[in-house]
Design a protein around this motif. Structure first.
Motif, mmCIF file in Angstrom:
data_model
loop_
_atom_site.group_PDB
_atom_site.id
_atom_site.type_symbol
_atom_site.label_atom_id
_atom_site.label_comp_id
_atom_site.label_asym_id
_atom_site.label_seq_id
_atom_site.Cartn_x
_atom_site.Cartn_y
_atom_site.Cartn_z
ATOM 1 N N LEU A 161 29.423 19.891 -7.905
ATOM 2 C CA LEU A 161 28.853 18.590 -7.546
ATOM 3 C C LEU A 161 27.492 18.750 -6.872
ATOM 4 O O LEU A 161 26.580 17.959 -7.112
ATOM 5 N N HIS A 162 27.350 19.760 -6.038
ATOM 6 C CA HIS A 162 26.035 20.015 -5.436
ATOM 7 C C HIS A 162 24.989 20.281 -6.512
ATOM 8 O O HIS A 162 23.850 19.803 -6.413
ATOM 9 N N PHE A 163 25.382 21.009 -7.533
ATOM 10 C CA PHE A 163 24.444 21.281 -8.633
ATOM 11 C C PHE A 163 24.144 20.008 -9.429
ATOM 12 O O PHE A 163 23.018 19.795 -9.879
ATOM 13 N N LYS A 164 25.172 19.151 -9.610
ATOM 14 C CA LYS A 164 24.942 17.889 -10.324
ATOM 15 C C LYS A 164 23.915 17.028 -9.599
ATOM 16 O O LYS A 164 23.125 16.323 -10.225
ATOM 17 N N PHE A 165 23.950 17.100 -8.286
ATOM 18 C CA PHE A 165 23.007 16.331 -7.480
ATOM 19 C C PHE A 165 21.712 17.111 -7.214
ATOM 20 O O PHE A 165 20.873 16.663 -6.447
ATOM 21 N N ASN A 166 21.596 18.266 -7.844
ATOM 22 C CA ASN A 166 20.397 19.111 -7.705
ATOM 23 C C ASN A 166 20.129 19.455 -6.238
ATOM 24 O O ASN A 166 18.985 19.512 -5.791
ATOM 25 N N ASP A 167 21.205 19.680 -5.505
ATOM 26 C CA ASP A 167 21.118 19.941 -4.066
ATOM 27 C C ASP A 167 21.358 21.432 -3.820
ATOM 28 O O ASP A 167 22.467 21.849 -3.457
ATOM 29 N N ILE A 168 20.304 22.241 -3.994
ATOM 30 C CA ILE A 168 20.461 23.682 -3.850
ATOM 31 C C ILE A 168 20.638 24.094 -2.402
ATOM 32 O O ILE A 168 21.243 25.139 -2.116
ATOM 33 N N ASP A 169 20.152 23.302 -1.474
ATOM 34 C CA ASP A 169 20.344 23.621 -0.052
ATOM 35 C C ASP A 169 21.826 23.551 0.310
ATOM 36 O O ASP A 169 22.334 24.402 1.048
ATOM 37 N N LEU B 41 21.004 28.977 -8.717
ATOM 38 C CA LEU B 41 20.297 28.930 -7.443
ATOM 39 C C LEU B 41 18.858 29.435 -7.604
ATOM 40 O O LEU B 41 17.905 28.835 -7.081
ATOM 41 N N ILE B 42 18.702 30.532 -8.319
ATOM 42 C CA ILE B 42 17.361 31.090 -8.553
ATOM 43 C C ILE B 42 16.484 30.081 -9.283
ATOM 44 O O ILE B 42 15.334 29.825 -8.898
ATOM 45 N N VAL B 43 17.043 29.480 -10.354
ATOM 46 C CA VAL B 43 16.281 28.506 -11.144
ATOM 47 C C VAL B 43 15.924 27.296 -10.290
ATOM 48 O O VAL B 43 14.799 26.776 -10.342
ATOM 49 N N GLY B 44 16.864 26.852 -9.471
ATOM 50 C CA GLY B 44 16.615 25.684 -8.630
ATOM 51 C C GLY B 44 15.499 25.912 -7.635
ATOM 52 O O GLY B 44 14.604 25.062 -7.475
ATOM 53 N N LYS C 92 17.225 27.675 -20.271
ATOM 54 C CA LYS C 92 17.204 26.880 -21.501
ATOM 55 C C LYS C 92 17.628 25.434 -21.269
ATOM 56 O O LYS C 92 17.409 24.580 -22.121
ATOM 57 N N LYS C 93 18.271 25.145 -20.142
ATOM 58 C CA LYS C 93 18.842 23.824 -19.914
ATOM 59 C C LYS C 93 17.821 22.783 -19.483
ATOM 60 O O LYS C 93 18.060 21.585 -19.628
ATOM 61 N N GLY C 94 16.707 23.199 -18.963
ATOM 62 C CA GLY C 94 15.710 22.228 -18.514
ATOM 63 C C GLY C 94 16.059 21.638 -17.166
ATOM 64 O O GLY C 94 17.052 21.997 -16.518
ATOM 65 N N ASP C 95 15.254 20.691 -16.747
ATOM 66 C CA ASP C 95 15.443 20.067 -15.435
ATOM 67 C C ASP C 95 16.714 19.227 -15.392
ATOM 68 O O ASP C 95 17.139 18.653 -16.404
#
Length: 689
Positions: free
Chosen positions: A320-328, A405-408, A527-530
């Motif tokens: 869910l954190h990744f779905k919300f783009n919340d890497i912190d 995490l690296i990509v984010g 490959k997944k993009g933003d």
């Protein structure tokens, strides 16, 4: 020519008949040492010899050779009795001898002439069919029950109905099994938990069975809440709820599962470890991060020694954190997981988790016991190791997590913060014993392999500033990559840096299997993009506003989505419909239905069974029968199963006598005539008329 001695066979005289009566049989000479004959009754025993008179063959014969048998059980046949009595006796004998084929033929013959047998015999016949376990006979037993008039159906006892329902469920026939259960509920014969569990266990093996089992669970709980505490024997327990919840999660019925979670709270049940893991999976699918975060505190209390089970909770929360783009939040969760490894057992206590906002006056609370981990549970949890895992008695993260995490951090231009995260992970107690410097080496090497040389160099610089020198192999790999890419200026700069730090380059640039796996994960992530997390954020707001009955705010959020060209998904519409429904704003749901149809036509929305169901039920409650029939047509077009029993029950509860006798042509206005037409169309579809 005289008939010869027939050995080891006998004519089943009770079955030799014409369409209207028994055929005439001439005198039969029976050897007196085999079968005695008294008066008008022939007592038949297991026999091997029957001698027929010479003139018997001269008479017209109306029988088939299949009526020959070599062994017949003791019974009596009245020569002057009616076919009614003979057919009943035959049916009785066949049932006693478990001869299902013959019993079915006798039953159908009797039914054609006289209707249904008496209650006692019919009950025995249904029971016999139930024990066959063959789908053909089980279906026929079910068909018999459906044909019974209401008065006769009351003669069926609990055991007979339950056994048939269980047999149907075992035979993977969930639809008829559910209908038998519902007949039992209507008769106030609800199975207690120890009997309900086995039926549910077999029903949920199929998707359609899971859907029906969830509706039945709702129906049973509704009955219990109306009947009060004097019916505690029928109150479903946590095991039943866990079974249905896990099946709903597996079958992508996540919103139906959400309804079950709230119902569990209303029933005053306490969830266990299985409940929490299933809820985590459901919230992850629905994108309800705020709801799942409420469970973290209680899970942290026990995850140190139950990590083999609760790593799945952290896996879903991290997704869910990744779905919300919340890497912190991902980074913080990793730190928490590592710190929990090896934690001693905490206090065993009951936690109360709010469902919806904790500030809501009408909010529910679910009680959970996170330390309770039943070993003999009916629930089978799936091991998903996408982002978190349990390894060497430690909670840790996967290479997929590290790659995301690296990509984010790279896309956010925050490499220095990534370096700090790597450094902190390496400094945590859980990693000291594992040669943790390999983690930074893995990340640097992976960045080099995907061509992110500048990123790799930045991480090396950050590590040096933190006095945590990377392995010499990292310098060697980066230097080689610079030369191969004809980046001589960068290579010269790196050489000066190496000399300044006094590092001796190693020729060992071999890559571990762990490192190569990280490279693969990193390539996939690039490959997944933003990530577009807007729809999840909007849905979370709409869910909160609807739970708080702040309809205007929810509607504003929905309108903002449309203006920003963010396409609502099934979750968006589910929250909107449920919010309107809680305030009985059915007309607003019809307006929303128009938006849904446009989204479907524009191929921006793929409908689900759950959304269809909630729409149809609310249109029934609001009396919008034209809309009901529209939904039904759409369900049929999409091949979506419709629970007719559910819709029928809702209709009879609210509109039992609506337009029952009024004809379409007798409508006072054109609008009324159309409404009558739609009501009658629904009554016909649901099998009411």
């Amino acid at each position: 020519m005289a008939w010869s001695l027939v050995k080891k066979s006998f004519f089943d005289l009770s079955l030799i008949r014409t369409t209207s009566s028994l055929v005439y049989l001439p005198p039969i000479h029976i050897q007196t040492d085999v079968i005695p004959f008294h008066g008008k009754e022939l007592f038949v025993y297991n026999c091997s010899k029957v001698l027929l008179s010479d003139n018997f063959h001269k008479q017209p014969l109306n029988f088939h050779p299949r009526y020959l048998c070599n062994s017949v059980t003791l019974r009596s046949l009245c020569w002057e009795g009616s076919s009614h009595e003979i057919l009943l006796k035959n049916l009785d004998v066949y049932i006693s001898n478990h001869q299902v084929d013959e019993a079915w033929e006798a039953y159908t013959d009797f039914k054609k002439l006289y209707g249904l047998p008496d209650d006692r015999l019919l009950s025995r016949f249904i029971t016999e069919l139930s024990y066959t376990r063959e789908p053909k006979w089980l279906q026929r037993a079910f068909d018999i029950i459906l044909l019974l008039p209401k008065k006769k159906s009351n003669s069926l006892h609990f055991d007979q109905l339950y056994n048939l329902s269980l047999s149907l469920a075992r035979a993977q026939m969930p639809i008829p099994a559910s209908m038998i259960l519902r007949i039992m509920i209507e008769k106030d014969n609800i199975p207690p938990t120890n009997l309900l569990g086995p039926v549910m266990l077999h029903m949920v093996k199929k998707d359609i069975g899971t859907y029906l089992a969830s509706n039945i669970l709702v129906q049973i709980c509704d009955f219990f809440q109306r009947s009060g505490s004097n019916r505690r024997a029928i109150k479903p327990d946590t095991t039943i709820f866990n079974l249905v919840l896990a099946s709903c999660s597996r079958c992508n019925l996540s919103f139906k599962a959400q309804q079950i979670i709230e119902l569990m709270s209303q029933m005053g049940l306490a969830g266990d470890a299985y409940t929490i893991i299933t809820i985590a999976r459901i919230h992850a699918v629905n994108g309800q991060r705020d709801e799942l975060k409420k469970f973290k505190n209680c899970v942290d209390q026990v995850a140190g020694y139950l990590g083999h089970h609760y790593f799945q909770f952290y896996d879903n929360l991290m997704s869910l954190h990744f779905k919300f783009n919340d890497i912190d939040s991902v980074s913080r969760l990793i730190f928490d997981m590592i710190s929990l490894s090896g934690t001693q057992k905490g206090p065993h206590k009951l936690f109360s988790i709010p469902l919806g906002s904790p500030n809501l006056k009408k909010g529910l609370k679910l009680q959970v016991l996170p330390h309770v981990f039943p070993e003999n549970s009916l629930v089978q949890t799936e091991r998903n190791e996408r982002f978190a895992m349990y390894e060497n008695r430690r909670l840790t993260f996967t290479n997929k997590t590290l790659a995301k995490l690296i990509v984010g951090y790279k896309r956010a231009g925050r490499i220095s913060e990534l370096s700090k995260v790597l450094w902190r992970i390496q400094m945590e107690n859980g990693w000291v014993e594992m040669n943790s410097n390999d983690l930074s080496a893995d990340v640097i090497d992976a960045c080099i392999h995907v061509g992110w040389l500048e990123t790799a160099h930045d991480i090396i610089d950050d590590m040096e500033q933190a006095s945590n020198l990377p392995n010499s192999s990292s310098y060697a790999s980066l230097l080689t990559a610079y030369y191969e890419g004809n980046k001589h200026r960068e290579a010269e700069s790196l050489l000066k840096q190496i000399k300044k730090m006094g590092i001796t380059l190693s020729d060992d640039a071999s890559k571990s299997s762990n490192r190569s796996d990280l490279v693969s994960c990193l390539i996939q992530e690039t490959k997944k993009g933003d990530i577009n997390c807007s729809v999840y954020e909007f849905n979370s707001s709409i869910y909160f506003f609807m739970k708080a009955e702040m309809i205007d705010d929810a509607l504003k959020t929905y309108k903002t989505m449309q203006r920003m060209n963010i396409h609502p998904n099934v979750a968006t519409y589910m929250y909107m419909v449920m919010g309107y429904s809680s305030l009985e704003m059915y007309r607003d749901i019809t307006i929303l239905w128009g938006d849904i149809k446009r989204s479907i036509d524009d191929q921006n929305l793929k409908m689900s069974l759950e959304l269809y169901e909630v729409l149809a039920l609310n249109f029934l409650k609001g009396g919008y029968f034209e809309r009901v029939m529209e939904v039904i047509v759409c369900m049929k077009k999409d091949g979506v199963y419709a629970d007719k029993w559910l819709f029928k029950s809702e209709f009879l509860k609210l509109h039992k006598d609506l337009y029952r006798t009024l004809k379409v042509a007798n409508g006072r206005t054109e609008a009324q005539s159309k409404r009558v037409e739609h009501v009658k169309g629904f009554r016909k579809w649901a099998g009411i008329d």
